[in-house]
Design a protein around this motif. Structure first.
Motif, short mmCIF file in Angstrom:
data_model
loop_
_atom_site.label_atom_id
_atom_site.label_comp_id
_atom_site.label_asym_id
_atom_site.label_seq_id
_atom_site.Cartn_x
_atom_site.Cartn_y
_atom_site.Cartn_z
N ALA A 76 -1.52 -3.45 -12.01
CA ALA A 76 -0.69 -2.31 -12.44
C ALA A 76 0.09 -1.76 -11.26
CB ALA A 76 -1.58 -1.24 -13.06
N ASP A 77 -0.57 -1.65 -10.10
CA ASP A 77 0.13 -1.19 -8.89
C ASP A 77 1.22 -2.18 -8.50
OD1 ASP A 77 -1.38 1.17 -8.53
OD2 ASP A 77 -3.00 0.03 -7.62
N ALA A 80 4.37 -2.08 -10.50
CA ALA A 80 5.15 -0.87 -10.24
C ALA A 80 5.86 -0.92 -8.90
CB ALA A 80 4.24 0.36 -10.31
N GLY A 81 5.66 -2.02 -8.16
CA GLY A 81 6.34 -2.17 -6.87
C GLY A 81 5.49 -1.83 -5.67
N THR A 82 4.22 -1.47 -5.88
CA THR A 82 3.32 -1.21 -4.76
C THR A 82 2.84 -2.55 -4.22
OG1 THR A 82 2.58 0.93 -5.57
CG2 THR A 82 1.12 -0.21 -4.06
N LEU A 83 3.31 -2.91 -3.03
CA LEU A 83 2.97 -4.20 -2.43
C LEU A 83 2.03 -4.04 -1.25
CD1 LEU A 83 6.38 -6.08 -2.65
CD2 LEU A 83 4.66 -5.65 -4.41
N ASP A 280 -3.54 8.61 -5.36
CA ASP A 280 -4.95 8.90 -5.65
C ASP A 280 -5.41 8.20 -6.92
OD1 ASP A 280 -7.46 9.82 -5.12
OD2 ASP A 280 -7.00 11.94 -5.37
N ALA A 281 -4.75 7.11 -7.28
CA ALA A 281 -5.15 6.36 -8.47
C ALA A 281 -6.56 5.80 -8.30
CB ALA A 281 -4.17 5.22 -8.73
N GLY A 282 -7.31 5.77 -9.39
CA GLY A 282 -8.61 5.10 -9.33
C GLY A 282 -9.70 5.78 -10.11
N HIS A 287 -3.43 3.75 -12.40
CA HIS A 287 -2.72 2.98 -11.39
C HIS A 287 -1.28 2.70 -11.84
CE1 HIS A 287 -6.00 1.86 -8.56
NE2 HIS A 287 -6.72 2.26 -9.59
N GLY A 288 -0.44 2.36 -10.87
CA GLY A 288 0.94 2.01 -11.17
C GLY A 288 1.88 3.20 -11.21
N ARG A 289 1.54 4.29 -10.48
CA ARG A 289 2.35 5.51 -10.58
C ARG A 289 3.03 5.87 -9.25
NH1 ARG A 289 -0.32 10.49 -13.37
NH2 ARG A 289 1.88 11.11 -13.17
N ILE A 290 3.29 4.90 -8.40
CA ILE A 290 3.90 5.21 -7.11
C ILE A 290 5.28 5.85 -7.29
CG2 ILE A 290 4.90 2.90 -6.79
CD1 ILE A 290 3.45 5.31 -4.08
N ALA A 291 6.05 5.43 -8.29
CA ALA A 291 7.36 6.04 -8.51
C ALA A 291 7.21 7.53 -8.84
CB ALA A 291 8.10 5.33 -9.63
#
Length: 360
Positions: A76-77, A80-83, A280-282, A287-291
């Motif tokens: 999910a991360d 969303a573009g979290t690498l 602070d996902a977890g 997860h997947g909310r960096i934007a």
């Protein structure tokens, strides 16, 4: 034959610097056009892969999760573009997902270290003050250069937030981590906890909701960054509502911290404090909310260039990872429009490229 991807659009090599002409050749970036024709051409604005600097892969509401669930969180991360993820404490052993091929690059911190019965059940290694230094040494050796302390939590006897450990013990623990070659970050909600952590020579602060004007010069001078986790701080009113009947002082304190959350971030930025994006996902945050977190930082008053920097170039440099540079690992996201001018474009990425592989 080399595997070649061409990035045809503008390339943001920094918050205010744009280049044109970028290729991925066998997973490495180059600004020199290769002899081989590209297998794919990706159109749009190119940025380094996002960094989530406060994320908990392998953690669920009740503690550690099964490997399949941890993989779902990481994917999910990734989508969303979290690498790149800086783990901020997880009771699950996630070393099996490291390497950056199928999941984001992962920098582990081991387990949270908390005071006995002063944190969420099942999350942390819980110790009394006399055991803190040894626990820090253990987690420093188990992680990838970071240790996570729970700096404060509700003290039910006092009915409010209070530091988890005495100041002298925290100083010794931070020094022990440094002796092991690790940096220390700490969960900190309350005001006074920040003074204790600054005195101890901490390396980073999570949440930092208790920031006061007296703290800002010290954060800037000592070069200590904060990770505000604004989408998590949005849960404070619900936490306060649940605590109202038994702990009214604590509930009022949490509401007050929530009410000034945006002003504190803006003041920190204006004072020259480094700020990094973390979701602070977890546990309760998906997860997947960096934007969402980047846009929250922007909404708090950071220019969009600074909000992007908090999750891109500056964040990667802080963690020792590559940016969009010659020979760097090909970790990139592609936006339809210039995200500095059209912030919402980061919610719907055109492409995600991990190590030269097109993920989406």
């Amino acid at each position: 034959m080399p595997q070649v991807i061409e990035f045809s659009g503008p390339v943001l090599t920094g918050p205010d610097t744009v280049r044109n002409g970028l290729w991925s050749v066998d997973g490495r970036l180059s600004f020199n056009k290769p002899a081989e024709e590209p297998g794919r051409v990706l159109h749009g604005w190119v940025l380094p892969g996002f960094v989530d600097a406060h994320c908990h892969i392998g953690l669920g509401p009740g503690g550690p999760v099964e490997a399949a669930t941890a993989a779902e969180q990481a994917l999910a991360d990734l989508n969303a573009g979290t690498l790149l993820v800086r783990d901020a404490g997880s009771p699950a052993d996630t070393r099996w997902m490291q390497g950056g091929r199928d999941f984001p690059l992962l920098i582990r911190a081991g387990r949270h270290i908390a005071r006995t019965r002063r944190y969420l059940r099942g999350f942390a290694e819980e110790v009394e003050p006399e055991g803190l230094v040894e626990a820090v040494r253990k987690q420093a050796r188990d992680g990838d250069g970071w240790v996570k302390l729970v700096g404060d939590w509700i003290d039910r006897g006092a009915g409010d937030l209070a530091p988890s450990f005495p100041a002298a013990v925290v100083r010794d623990a931070v020094q022990a981590a440094h002796d092991e070659g690790a940096r220390v970050t700490a969960h900190c909600f309350a005001e006074d906890t920040l003074d204790l952590m600054l005195d101890a020579g901490i390396d980073c602060i999570e949440h930092a909701t208790g920031l006061l004007p007296r703290h800002l010069p010290r954060f800037a001078e000592q070069g200590i960054p904060i990770v505000p986790t604004l989408i998590n701080i949005a849960t404070f009113p619900d936490i306060a509502a649940q605590a109202d009947s038994k702990f009214p002082r604590y509930a009022a304190h949490m509401r007050a911290l929530w009410e000034r959350r945006l002003e504190r971030v803006a003041e920190a930025h204006a004072a020259g404090v480094r700020i990094f994006a973390g979701t602070d996902a977890g546990s309760t945050i998906r997860h997947g909310r960096i934007a969402d977190e980047i846009l929250e930082l922007h909404g708090a008053g950071l220019p969009m260039t600074a909000a992007l920097d908090a999750a891109c170039w500056a964040a990667r440099t802080w963690l020792g990872a590559g940016v969009l540079a010659e020979g760097a690992r090909a970790d990139a996201v592609v936006c339809r429009e210039d995200p500095r001018a059209v912030p919402e474009t980061i919610r719907s990425l055109e492409h995600v490229v991990l190590g030269g592989r097109i993920i989406r």
